[in-house]
Design a protein around this motif. Structure first.
Motif, PDB file in Angstrom:
ATOM      1  N   ARG A 175       0.838  -1.214   0.000  1.00 51.84           N
ATOM      2  CA  ARG A 175       0.000   0.000   0.000  1.00 51.84           C
ATOM      3  C   ARG A 175       0.869   1.258   0.000  1.00 51.84           C
ATOM      4  O   ARG A 175       0.594   2.220  -0.721  1.00 51.84           O
ATOM      5  N   LYS A 176       1.907   1.242   0.821  1.00 49.82           N
ATOM      6  CA  LYS A 176       2.800   2.399   0.902  1.00 49.82           C
ATOM      7  C   LYS A 176       3.522   2.607  -0.426  1.00 49.82           C
ATOM      8  O   LYS A 176       3.685   3.748  -0.871  1.00 49.82           O
ATOM      9  N   ALA A 177       3.936   1.531  -1.080  1.00 51.24           N
ATOM     10  CA  ALA A 177       4.613   1.634  -2.380  1.00 51.24           C
ATOM     11  C   ALA A 177       3.692   2.295  -3.409  1.00 51.24           C
ATOM     12  O   ALA A 177       4.136   3.142  -4.198  1.00 51.24           O
ATOM     13  N   ILE A 178       2.421   1.943  -3.389  1.00 49.15           N
ATOM     14  CA  ILE A 178       1.453   2.562  -4.303  1.00 49.15           C
ATOM     15  C   ILE A 178       1.342   4.058  -4.001  1.00 49.15           C
ATOM     16  O   ILE A 178       1.357   4.887  -4.915  1.00 49.15           O
ATOM     17  N   GLU A 179       1.239   4.407  -2.727  1.00 50.29           N
ATOM     18  CA  GLU A 179       1.166   5.824  -2.332  1.00 50.29           C
ATOM     19  C   GLU A 179       2.402   6.587  -2.799  1.00 50.29           C
ATOM     20  O   GLU A 179       2.294   7.720  -3.292  1.00 50.29           O
ATOM     21  N   LEU A 180       3.567   5.978  -2.644  1.00 53.47           N
ATOM     22  CA  LEU A 180       4.814   6.641  -3.029  1.00 53.47           C
ATOM     23  C   LEU A 180       4.886   6.850  -4.543  1.00 53.47           C
ATOM     24  O   LEU A 180       5.305   7.915  -5.001  1.00 53.47           O
ATOM     25  N   LYS A 181       4.462   5.861  -5.296  1.00 50.43           N
ATOM     26  CA  LYS A 181       4.439   6.003  -6.759  1.00 50.43           C
ATOM     27  C   LYS A 181       3.477   7.116  -7.159  1.00 50.43           C
ATOM     28  O   LYS A 181       3.782   7.924  -8.035  1.00 50.43           O
ATOM     29  N   GLU A 182       2.304   7.152  -6.508  1.00 53.16           N
ATOM     30  CA  GLU A 182       1.316   8.197  -6.804  1.00 53.16           C
ATOM     31  C   GLU A 182       1.845   9.576  -6.422  1.00 53.16           C
ATOM     32  O   GLU A 182       1.452  10.580  -7.016  1.00 53.16           O
TER      33      GLU A 182
ATOM     34  N   SER B 199      21.733  -0.067  -6.082  1.00 56.27           N
ATOM     35  CA  SER B 199      21.947   0.526  -4.763  1.00 56.27           C
ATOM     36  C   SER B 199      20.661   0.461  -3.954  1.00 56.27           C
ATOM     37  O   SER B 199      19.573   0.665  -4.489  1.00 56.27           O
ATOM     38  N   ALA B 200      20.789   0.174  -2.668  1.00 53.40           N
ATOM     39  CA  ALA B 200      19.633   0.088  -1.780  1.00 53.40           C
ATOM     40  C   ALA B 200      19.621   1.236  -0.774  1.00 53.40           C
ATOM     41  O   ALA B 200      18.601   1.882  -0.572  1.00 53.40           O
TER      42      ALA B 200
ATOM     43  N   TYR C  75      10.689   2.176   4.682  1.00 58.24           N
ATOM     44  CA  TYR C  75      12.007   1.734   4.218  1.00 58.24           C
ATOM     45  C   TYR C  75      11.871   0.659   3.139  1.00 58.24           C
ATOM     46  O   TYR C  75      12.428   0.785   2.045  1.00 58.24           O
ATOM     47  N   PHE C  76      11.092  -0.383   3.424  1.00 55.55           N
ATOM     48  CA  PHE C  76      10.929  -1.476   2.461  1.00 55.55           C
ATOM     49  C   PHE C  76      10.099  -1.045   1.247  1.00 55.55           C
ATOM     50  O   PHE C  76      10.373  -1.476   0.129  1.00 55.55           O
ATOM     51  N   ALA C  77       9.108  -0.194   1.439  1.00 56.57           N
ATOM     52  CA  ALA C  77       8.282   0.283   0.314  1.00 56.57           C
ATOM     53  C   ALA C  77       9.124   1.117  -0.648  1.00 56.57           C
ATOM     54  O   ALA C  77       8.979   0.998  -1.866  1.00 56.57           O
ATOM     55  N   LEU C  78       9.997   1.948  -0.117  1.00 52.45           N
ATOM     56  CA  LEU C  78      10.878   2.740  -0.977  1.00 52.45           C
ATOM     57  C   LEU C  78      11.785   1.826  -1.796  1.00 52.45           C
ATOM     58  O   LEU C  78      11.981   2.036  -2.989  1.00 52.45           O
ATOM     59  N   HIS C  79      12.327   0.801  -1.159  1.00 51.74           N
ATOM     60  CA  HIS C  79      13.129  -0.184  -1.901  1.00 51.74           C
ATOM     61  C   HIS C  79      12.281  -0.844  -2.984  1.00 51.74           C
ATOM     62  O   HIS C  79      12.754  -1.044  -4.108  1.00 51.74           O
ATOM     63  N   LEU C  80      11.067  -1.211  -2.635  1.00 47.35           N
ATOM     64  CA  LEU C  80      10.190  -1.924  -3.557  1.00 47.35           C
ATOM     65  C   LEU C  80       9.969  -1.148  -4.863  1.00 47.35           C
ATOM     66  O   LEU C  80       9.882  -1.754  -5.933  1.00 47.35           O
ATOM     67  N   ILE C  81       9.916   0.166  -4.778  1.00 50.73           N
ATOM     68  CA  ILE C  81       9.716   0.962  -5.993  1.00 50.73           C
ATOM     69  C   ILE C  81      11.038   1.430  -6.606  1.00 50.73           C
ATOM     70  O   ILE C  81      11.031   2.187  -7.577  1.00 50.73           O
ATOM     71  N   GLY C  82      12.152   0.975  -6.039  1.00 49.88           N
ATOM     72  CA  GLY C  82      13.455   1.254  -6.633  1.00 49.88           C
ATOM     73  C   GLY C  82      14.175   2.484  -6.117  1.00 49.88           C
ATOM     74  O   GLY C  82      15.190   2.892  -6.688  1.00 49.88           O
ATOM     75  N   CYS C  83      13.671   3.071  -5.047  1.00 52.54           N
ATOM     76  CA  CYS C  83      14.364   4.220  -4.463  1.00 52.54           C
ATOM     77  C   CYS C  83      15.550   3.743  -3.625  1.00 52.54           C
ATOM     78  O   CYS C  83      15.609   2.600  -3.193  1.00 52.54           O
ATOM     79  N   VAL C  84      16.473   4.656  -3.391  1.00 55.40           N
ATOM     80  CA  VAL C  84      17.621   4.421  -2.520  1.00 55.40           C
ATOM     81  C   VAL C  84      17.321   5.161  -1.224  1.00 55.40           C
ATOM     82  O   VAL C  84      17.007   6.355  -1.241  1.00 55.40           O
ATOM     83  N   VAL C  85      17.404   4.456  -0.103  1.00 61.55           N
ATOM     84  CA  VAL C  85      17.027   5.032   1.187  1.00 61.55           C
ATOM     85  C   VAL C  85      18.272   5.475   1.953  1.00 61.55           C
ATOM     86  O   VAL C  85      19.253   4.734   2.056  1.00 61.55           O
ATOM     87  N   ALA C  86      18.194   6.681   2.486  1.00 59.33           N
ATOM     88  CA  ALA C  86      19.231   7.195   3.373  1.00 59.33           C
ATOM     89  C   ALA C  86      18.591   7.357   4.751  1.00 59.33           C
ATOM     90  O   ALA C  86      18.019   8.410   5.051  1.00 59.33           O
ATOM     91  N   PRO C  87      18.646   6.301   5.579  1.00 59.51           N
ATOM     92  CA  PRO C  87      18.076   6.428   6.919  1.00 59.51           C
ATOM     93  C   PRO C  87      18.983   7.319   7.774  1.00 59.51           C
ATOM     94  O   PRO C  87      20.184   7.063   7.867  1.00 59.51           O
ATOM     95  N   LEU C  88      18.414   8.354   8.327  1.00 60.92           N
ATOM     96  CA  LEU C  88      19.192   9.300   9.122  1.00 60.92           C
ATOM     97  C   LEU C  88      18.757   9.242  10.576  1.00 60.92           C
ATOM     98  O   LEU C  88      17.636   8.848  10.899  1.00 60.92           O
TER      99      LEU C  88
ATOM    100  N   VAL D 204      16.053   8.970  -1.066  1.00 62.12           N
ATOM    101  CA  VAL D 204      15.061   9.489  -0.124  1.00 62.12           C
ATOM    102  C   VAL D 204      15.607   9.373   1.290  1.00 62.12           C
ATOM    103  O   VAL D 204      15.971   8.283   1.745  1.00 62.12           O
ATOM    104  N   CYS D 205      15.675  10.490   1.975  1.00 64.88           N
ATOM    105  CA  CYS D 205      16.107  10.499   3.377  1.00 64.88           C
ATOM    106  C   CYS D 205      14.907  10.223   4.275  1.00 64.88           C
ATOM    107  O   CYS D 205      13.825  10.771   4.059  1.00 64.88           O
TER     108      CYS D 205
END
Length: 187
Positions: free
Chosen positions: A38-45, A106-107, A68-81, A54-55
């Motif tokens: 669901r979050k991956a769909i929201e992020l794509k939208e 890159s993940a 974190y996992f949804a961003l990966h699912l759509i191919g984004c690179v996550v920078a957890p701060l 994405v930080c």
């Protein structure tokens, strides 16, 4: 395979198994995977793009893992701060990262603690995440029955690297916000 592929797989074979516990909140593998989708769909939208950096504030919460996992699912690179990073520093890092391309596959971009000088961003690939998980599974005997407590900051490889094998095996990760309350930790 990516760690997100393992979440999907575990949702199909262990749907009712507890995947994550954080405080009073619990999430089964099926529920976790549904939330991530669901979050991956929201992020794509919201127009998040493959390869985009994405930080995220790495707060000790199931919602952080979902993002974190949804961003990966759509191919984004996550920078957890760091969760308590001042907003000005968060924005400065975010602006700096957006100016740099990252290699395909890159993940994450994880920041060192700066113990040998200035903190540096290190790119972690999806392949590295899986290799790290496999090493811990083999080297430390992680198993499907494991309930592993992660009490460190979720922007640090020391904590994330414990989440990966637990998720990969369909075990349970318990997120605790540090060791401020030893009774809560042992509970």
């Amino acid at each position: 395979m990516t760690i997100e592929d393992y979440i999907e797989h575990n949702a199909s074979i262990y749907p009712e198994k507890t995947a994550v516990v954080c405080g009073s909140e619990r999430c089964t593998y099926q529920a976790l995977y549904e939330r991530i989708k669901r979050k991956a769909i929201e992020l794509k939208e919201a127009n998040y793009q493959e390869g985009q950096i994405v930080c995220l504030r790495a707060v000790p919460a199931i919602g952080f893992l979902v993002d974190y996992f949804a961003l990966h699912l759509i191919g984004c690179v996550v920078a957890p701060l760091e969760k308590d990073l001042p907003e000005s520093s968060f924005q400065r890092i975010s602006s700096e990262l957006c100016r740099h391309p990252v290699p395909k596959g890159s993940a994450d971009i994880l920041y060192t603690t700066g113990t040998t000088g200035k903190s540096k961003g290190v790119i972690i690939s999806h392949q590295t995440i899986i290799a790290d998980a496999e090493n811990l599974i083999d080297g430390q005997g992680f198993s499907h029955e494991l309930a592993f407590v992660v009490n460190g900051p979720l922007n640090h490889i020391g904590s994330l690297s414990k989440i990966y094998p637990v998720i990969m095996l369909g075990a349970t990760v318990i997120i605790v916000d540090g060791l401020k309350d030893l009774n809560r930790f042992f509970d």
